[in-house]
Design a protein around this motif. Structure first.
Motif, short mmCIF file in Angstrom:
data_model
loop_
_atom_site.label_atom_id
_atom_site.label_comp_id
_atom_site.label_asym_id
_atom_site.label_seq_id
_atom_site.Cartn_x
_atom_site.Cartn_y
_atom_site.Cartn_z
N GLN A 134 -29.94 -21.93 22.49
CA GLN A 134 -30.78 -21.70 21.32
C GLN A 134 -31.64 -22.94 21.09
OE1 GLN A 134 -30.99 -18.99 19.14
NE2 GLN A 134 -29.68 -17.81 20.53
N PHE A 135 -32.90 -22.72 20.75
CA PHE A 135 -33.80 -23.82 20.47
C PHE A 135 -34.04 -23.91 18.96
CE2 PHE A 135 -34.83 -22.80 24.88
CZ PHE A 135 -34.85 -24.06 25.45
N ILE A 136 -33.89 -25.10 18.42
CA ILE A 136 -34.11 -25.30 16.99
C ILE A 136 -35.29 -26.24 16.78
CG2 ILE A 136 -31.71 -24.89 16.36
CD1 ILE A 136 -31.28 -27.89 16.24
N LYS A 137 -36.03 -25.99 15.70
CA LYS A 137 -37.16 -26.85 15.35
C LYS A 137 -36.64 -28.06 14.57
CE LYS A 137 -40.65 -23.19 15.05
NZ LYS A 137 -41.60 -22.50 14.15
N THR A 138 -37.08 -29.23 15.01
CA THR A 138 -36.66 -30.47 14.34
C THR A 138 -37.89 -31.35 14.13
OG1 THR A 138 -36.30 -31.92 16.24
CG2 THR A 138 -34.57 -30.28 15.75
N PRO A 139 -37.78 -32.40 13.33
CA PRO A 139 -38.90 -33.35 13.20
C PRO A 139 -39.29 -33.99 14.52
CG PRO A 139 -37.35 -33.65 11.40
CD PRO A 139 -36.70 -32.70 12.37
N LEU A 140 -38.40 -33.96 15.53
CA LEU A 140 -38.69 -34.53 16.84
C LEU A 140 -39.14 -33.47 17.84
CD1 LEU A 140 -35.64 -36.96 17.11
CD2 LEU A 140 -37.98 -37.50 16.40
N GLY A 141 -39.41 -32.27 17.36
CA GLY A 141 -39.79 -31.18 18.25
C GLY A 141 -38.63 -30.21 18.46
N ARG A 142 -38.83 -29.26 19.35
CA ARG A 142 -37.78 -28.29 19.64
C ARG A 142 -36.66 -28.94 20.46
NH1 ARG A 142 -40.12 -23.82 22.93
NH2 ARG A 142 -38.24 -22.65 22.40
N MET A 143 -35.43 -28.59 20.09
CA MET A 143 -34.27 -29.12 20.80
C MET A 143 -33.32 -27.99 21.15
SD MET A 143 -33.28 -32.64 18.78
CE MET A 143 -34.34 -34.08 18.82
N PRO A 144 -32.72 -28.05 22.36
CA PRO A 144 -31.78 -27.00 22.76
C PRO A 144 -30.37 -27.25 22.25
CG PRO A 144 -32.12 -28.50 24.58
CD PRO A 144 -32.99 -29.00 23.47
N VAL A 145 -29.68 -26.16 21.94
CA VAL A 145 -28.28 -26.21 21.51
C VAL A 145 -27.52 -25.17 22.32
CG1 VAL A 145 -26.67 -26.07 19.57
CG2 VAL A 145 -29.04 -26.80 19.18
N ALA A 178 -33.96 -34.57 23.20
CA ALA A 178 -32.51 -34.55 23.24
C ALA A 178 -32.03 -33.13 23.01
CB ALA A 178 -31.92 -35.48 22.18
N GLY A 179 -30.70 -32.93 23.21
CA GLY A 179 -30.11 -31.62 23.00
C GLY A 179 -28.70 -31.77 22.47
N PHE A 180 -28.08 -30.63 22.12
CA PHE A 180 -26.75 -30.68 21.50
C PHE A 180 -25.80 -29.71 22.20
CE2 PHE A 180 -29.95 -31.54 18.25
CZ PHE A 180 -29.55 -32.78 17.79
N LEU A 181 -24.58 -30.20 22.40
CA LEU A 181 -23.51 -29.38 22.94
C LEU A 181 -22.54 -29.09 21.79
CD1 LEU A 181 -22.29 -28.20 25.61
CD2 LEU A 181 -20.87 -30.26 25.70
N PHE A 182 -22.51 -27.82 21.38
CA PHE A 182 -21.72 -27.44 20.21
C PHE A 182 -20.32 -27.00 20.64
CE2 PHE A 182 -20.92 -23.82 17.05
CZ PHE A 182 -20.21 -24.65 16.19
N LEU A 183 -19.33 -27.73 20.13
CA LEU A 183 -17.93 -27.43 20.43
C LEU A 183 -17.24 -27.03 19.12
CD1 LEU A 183 -17.46 -30.61 22.58
CD2 LEU A 183 -17.50 -28.29 23.49
N PRO A 184 -17.24 -25.73 18.78
CA PRO A 184 -16.70 -25.30 17.48
C PRO A 184 -15.20 -25.53 17.33
CG PRO A 184 -17.20 -23.40 18.87
CD PRO A 184 -17.75 -24.59 19.57
N ASP A 185 -14.48 -25.56 18.43
CA ASP A 185 -13.04 -25.81 18.37
C ASP A 185 -12.80 -27.31 18.22
OD1 ASP A 185 -10.23 -24.35 19.24
OD2 ASP A 185 -10.32 -26.48 19.79
N ALA A 186 -12.10 -27.69 17.15
CA ALA A 186 -11.86 -29.10 16.87
C ALA A 186 -11.13 -29.79 18.01
CB ALA A 186 -11.08 -29.26 15.56
#
Length: 283
Positions: A134-145, A178-186
């Protein structure tokens, strides 16, 4: 009947008749003078027409100006009131920042990444890419998650390797910073932080691992950042619109004073005043 009374009555009647004839004669002479005197000149009628038209235009403006000036006055008052509420926006942002500085724990639930994004972001603020990105809009441009890991199952090395590859290609595809790796499991998030190889891979690919808490903080900040920018843009437009009013009242007063001065001068000259240059009169 008494003779003197009759003579007095006749005399009074004669005086009354004489006064009536004299008055009628003067009225007739005045009417004739108005018909045949200088007032009948075409130039005077044209001058009177021009003055009447100017008067009518000003009268029309008086009627027309009431509503827009009242509306502008109300609008300026409302703008001042709204501008006075801006500190409340500052306070609200500070309160959210205070939460970030404390220990907070968003409620966990079995949701997909688009669902998490949709809780905080508008429909135009994120969108899908390939392979679950998923791509999100940020102040630094689009970033992938990208979301990784199944709840209740250990996080495998091949999952991480595949996730790093997918995010890396997504980064290169849009030249994202930059991008983000989302790990929902703690537990998965803690395992990732403890694995030096995984963390080195994330760093090499300009990626950041986030758990639910981190993603929540990022999305809340993005939403509030976007709302803040809209507030700034809207208020700046409102404030800038008032700059056109600067000096208008001074110019209006000056032109009306000029008209008043010219009217007084014209009347004085028409009624026998001594002509003099306008600059001498004003000095």
């Amino acid at each position: 009947m008494n003779l003197y009374f009759l003579l007095g009555l006749a005399g009074a009647g004669f005086v009354f008749w004489g006064a009536a004839v004299l008055t009628f004669s003067r009225l007739s002479q005045g009417s004739a003078a108005r018909r045949t005197g200088p007032e009948a000149q075409p130039a005077l009628r044209l001058a009177e027409k021009w003055l009447a038209e100017s008067q009518q235009r000003i009268e029309g403006l008086v009627a027309e100006a009431e509503q827009p000036l009242s509306a502008a006055q109300n609008e300026l008052l409302e703008l001042r009131l709204e501008a006075g509420r801006l500190p409340q926006g500052i306070k609200n942002l500070r309160l959210v920042r205070d939460v970030l500085e404390r220990s907070f724990e968003p409620k966990a639930a079995d949701r997909s990444l688009p669902e998490w994004l949709g809780i905080y972001l508008g429909a135009t603020d994120f969108g899908p890419g390939e392979n679950g990105v998923q791509f999100i809009k940020t102040p630094l441009g689009r970033m992938p998650v990208l979301q990784v890991g199944m709840s209740g199952k250990p996080l495998q090395g091949n999952e991480m390797k595949e996730a790093l590859g997918v995010l890396s290609r997504a980064l290169d595809g849009i030249q994202a910073s930059a991008g983000f790796l989302f790990l929902p499991d703690a537990g998965h998030y803690r395992d990732c932080l403890a694995n030096a190889e995984w963390m080195e891979g994330l760093k090499a690919h300009r990626l950041m691992a986030v758990d639910l808490k981190g993603l929540t903080a990022l999305l809340a900040a993005l939403r509030l950042s976007g709302d803040s920018e809209r507030v700034l843009e809207t208020f700046r437009k409102g404030i800038d619109s008032t700059k056109a009013l600067e000096g208008q009242t001074d110019r209006m007063a000056a032109e009306l004073s000029r008209l008043t001065s010219s009217a007084l001068r014209a009347r004085a000259l028409m009624e026998g005043g001594v002509p003099m240059p306008e600059d001498r009169e004003l000095s």
